[in-house]
Design a protein around this motif. Structure first.
Motif, short mmCIF file in Angstrom:
data_model
loop_
_atom_site.label_atom_id
_atom_site.label_comp_id
_atom_site.label_asym_id
_atom_site.label_seq_id
_atom_site.Cartn_x
_atom_site.Cartn_y
_atom_site.Cartn_z
N PHE A 264 0.82 -1.21 0.00
CA PHE A 264 0.00 0.00 0.00
C PHE A 264 0.86 1.27 0.00
CE2 PHE A 264 -2.87 -3.07 2.26
CZ PHE A 264 -3.83 -3.14 1.27
N GLU A 265 2.14 1.12 0.37
CA GLU A 265 2.98 2.30 0.53
C GLU A 265 3.58 2.81 -0.77
OE1 GLU A 265 5.76 -1.25 1.24
OE2 GLU A 265 3.66 -0.71 1.58
N LYS A 266 3.33 2.12 -1.90
CA LYS A 266 3.95 2.58 -3.14
C LYS A 266 3.43 3.96 -3.52
CE LYS A 266 1.17 -0.76 -5.81
NZ LYS A 266 1.28 -1.82 -6.83
N THR A 267 4.31 4.78 -4.09
CA THR A 267 3.99 6.19 -4.33
C THR A 267 3.72 6.51 -5.80
OG1 THR A 267 6.36 6.67 -4.49
CG2 THR A 267 5.31 6.97 -2.33
N THR A 268 4.07 5.61 -6.73
CA THR A 268 3.76 5.87 -8.13
C THR A 268 2.24 5.92 -8.32
OG1 THR A 268 4.02 3.49 -8.47
CG2 THR A 268 5.83 4.88 -9.19
N ASN A 269 1.81 6.66 -9.32
CA ASN A 269 0.37 6.81 -9.62
C ASN A 269 -0.42 7.31 -8.41
OD1 ASN A 269 0.87 5.40 -12.21
ND2 ASN A 269 0.99 3.56 -10.95
N GLU A 270 0.26 8.12 -7.56
CA GLU A 270 -0.36 8.65 -6.34
C GLU A 270 -0.89 7.53 -5.44
OE1 GLU A 270 -3.26 11.30 -8.03
OE2 GLU A 270 -1.85 12.98 -8.02
N GLY A 271 -0.23 6.38 -5.52
CA GLY A 271 -0.59 5.24 -4.69
C GLY A 271 -1.75 4.42 -5.22
N ARG A 272 -2.28 4.77 -6.40
CA ARG A 272 -3.42 4.04 -6.95
C ARG A 272 -2.97 2.74 -7.60
NH1 ARG A 272 -5.49 5.84 -11.21
NH2 ARG A 272 -3.77 7.25 -11.73
N PHE A 273 -3.69 1.67 -7.37
CA PHE A 273 -3.50 0.43 -8.12
C PHE A 273 -4.80 -0.36 -8.11
CE2 PHE A 273 -2.01 -0.56 -3.82
CZ PHE A 273 -2.60 -1.80 -3.55
N ILE A 274 -4.93 -1.24 -9.08
CA ILE A 274 -6.18 -2.00 -9.25
C ILE A 274 -6.47 -2.83 -8.00
CG2 ILE A 274 -7.31 -3.85 -10.54
CD1 ILE A 274 -7.16 -1.37 -12.20
N GLY A 275 -7.65 -2.64 -7.45
CA GLY A 275 -8.09 -3.42 -6.29
C GLY A 275 -7.72 -2.84 -4.94
N ARG A 276 -7.08 -1.65 -4.92
CA ARG A 276 -6.55 -1.12 -3.67
C ARG A 276 -7.62 -1.00 -2.57
NH1 ARG A 276 -1.99 2.85 -1.93
NH2 ARG A 276 -2.60 3.04 0.24
N GLU A 277 -8.76 -0.39 -2.89
CA GLU A 277 -9.76 -0.11 -1.85
C GLU A 277 -10.26 -1.42 -1.22
OE1 GLU A 277 -9.77 1.11 -4.91
OE2 GLU A 277 -9.26 3.21 -4.51
N VAL A 278 -10.55 -2.40 -2.04
CA VAL A 278 -11.03 -3.69 -1.52
C VAL A 278 -9.95 -4.38 -0.70
CG1 VAL A 278 -11.91 -5.97 -2.17
CG2 VAL A 278 -12.65 -3.95 -3.44
N LEU A 279 -8.72 -4.30 -1.17
CA LEU A 279 -7.63 -4.97 -0.48
C LEU A 279 -7.32 -4.32 0.87
CD1 LEU A 279 -5.31 -5.72 -3.53
CD2 LEU A 279 -6.59 -7.38 -2.17
N GLU A 280 -7.53 -3.01 0.98
CA GLU A 280 -7.35 -2.36 2.29
C GLU A 280 -8.34 -2.93 3.31
OE1 GLU A 280 -5.50 2.05 1.31
OE2 GLU A 280 -7.66 1.75 1.05
N LYS A 281 -9.58 -3.14 2.87
CA LYS A 281 -10.58 -3.73 3.77
C LYS A 281 -10.24 -5.19 4.09
CE LYS A 281 -14.22 -0.69 2.08
NZ LYS A 281 -15.37 -0.55 1.17
N ALA A 282 -9.71 -5.91 3.08
CA ALA A 282 -9.31 -7.31 3.30
C ALA A 282 -8.17 -7.39 4.30
CB ALA A 282 -8.90 -7.95 1.97
#
Length: 374
Positions: A264-282
């Motif tokens: 989650f700490e990656k900074t490219t693309n302003e931290g956006r990546f496919i599935g991020r929101e769901v994976l944070e909840k997971a």
């Protein structure tokens, strides 16, 4: 209408060695050459030679290649140095795992993504779709490579005798260009067996010559050709997941106990990546109340569990086997299974596997079952 299976560049050689062939993900592949147990034990104690040319190589190049990969995959690819590799995953928007991958950084703006054979087209399609808006090219290079692996404690000595590469300086999960038996290859210190070993990416027309050179170099130390069957028991003992068994689209990396690959700490693309929101909840669920955990099971008897068999406790179903086989190294049947968290602690007894109506006793153990001595 059925489609004929694809053949690797080593197909005729496998048949000349008496291999039992099988269809695997649309490829005709060697299942075994003789005894699966002998092939397994050769890799654990000496060395084995594998044809892995069914794996899917996808090249990603261009000024924004790393931005694309950081957006498309869950890992932090921007921190991978040139000549290094990283294990990661590609997920759907809902967090489900599409495939687990190895990404090699070949140059400043060139990467090679290696997908499982059964998912290569899915991964290619997903990367191509996700490349929209990035200054990067996704190229299908599956036909550009043959892939040969030499695995086991004798593998460094065997490969040293036919290469000009500095193997002593080659770290685990790193790759470097060199020559093997006089032809160019990408030499990677990776594998799927739990042993030290190397995977060699080379042109298909060079595959047979390299296979024969490695076979000759390994004659004195017990190298033998090995098929997919022993590769499966080797990876199972090493606790390595297999797509379609431990990993599926119905599971997130956190469900599979592999949340560490999500960055989650990656900074490219302003931290956006496919599935991020769901994976944070997971990730939050995995911390507070994981529904099931991936565990090892070791049999007290001799009956072998298979994928899909129920794990039971006190007459109730508490999990499901994902992979099972006799373990040549342990001398007992073993399995990986997703088990309710209440019964997932190593040392838990009283757990059974429902094998055709009989509840066979098993002990819950930590993964992996086998770890090589460094």
């Amino acid at each position: 209408m059925t489609t004929a299976p694809r053949l690797t560049a080593l197909d005729a050689l496998h048949r000349s060695l008496g291999a039992t062939m099988t269809d695997f993900a649309g490829w005709d592949m060697p299942l075994r050459y003789g005894s699966e147990r002998d092939e397994h034990n050769a890799v654990r104690t000496r060395a084995g030679l594998f044809d892995l040319s069914h794996m899917g190589e996808i090249t990603v190049t261009g000024p924004q290649a790393v931005e694309l990969l950081d957006f498309a995959l869950v890992g932090n690819i921007s921190t991978v140095g040139t000549g290094r590799a990283r294990y990661t995953m590609i997920c759907r928007e809902d967090g489900g795992i599409l495939d687990d991958l190895i990404v090699y950084r070949l140059g400043e703006t060139e990467y090679m993504v290696v997908a499982n054979a059964s998912n290569a087209q899915v991964v290619l399609d997903a990367l191509t779709e996700r490349a929209a808006g990035f200054d990067a090219e996704v190229r299908d290079d599956r036909d550009a490579y043959a892939l040969i692996a030499v695995q086991g404690p004798e593998s460094p000595g065997i490969l040293k005798s036919v290469t000009d590469a500095d193997l002593d300086g080659l770290k685990y999960y790193a790759g470097l260009p060199g020559t093997v038996a006089g032809v160019p290859a990408l030499i990677a210190r990776t594998g799927y067996t739990g042993e030290d070993g190397f995977e060699l990416f080379l042109k298909p027309e060079h595959a047979e010559g390299v296979w024969k050179a490695l076979t000759e170099a390994g004659e004195g130390v017990g190298l033998i050709p090995c098929g997919l069957s022993c590769r499966d028991t080797l990876r199972l003992e090493a606790g390595m997941p297999l797509y379609g068994h431990e990993l599926t689209t119905s599971l997130t990396p956190f469900d599979a106990g592999l949340g560490r690959v999500v960055k989650f700490e990656k900074t490219t693309n302003e931290g956006r990546f496919i599935g991020r929101e769901v994976l944070e909840k997971a990730a939050e669920r995995a911390e507070t109340a994981p529904p099931r955990r991936l565990v090892g099971l070791v049999a007290e008897g001799r009956r072998v569990p298979r994928a899909g068999f129920s794990v039971v406790k006190d007459g109730e179903v508490v999990g499901e086997v994902t992979s099972g086989a006799p373990s040549p190294t342990l001398g007992k049947p073993i399995a990986m299974a997703y088990v309710d968290a209440a019964h997932a602690e190593p040392g838990t007894r009283g757990v059974g596997v429902d094998i055709r109506g009989t509840h066979e006793p098993y002990e819950v153990v930590a993964l992996p079952f086998y770890k090589r001595q460094k």
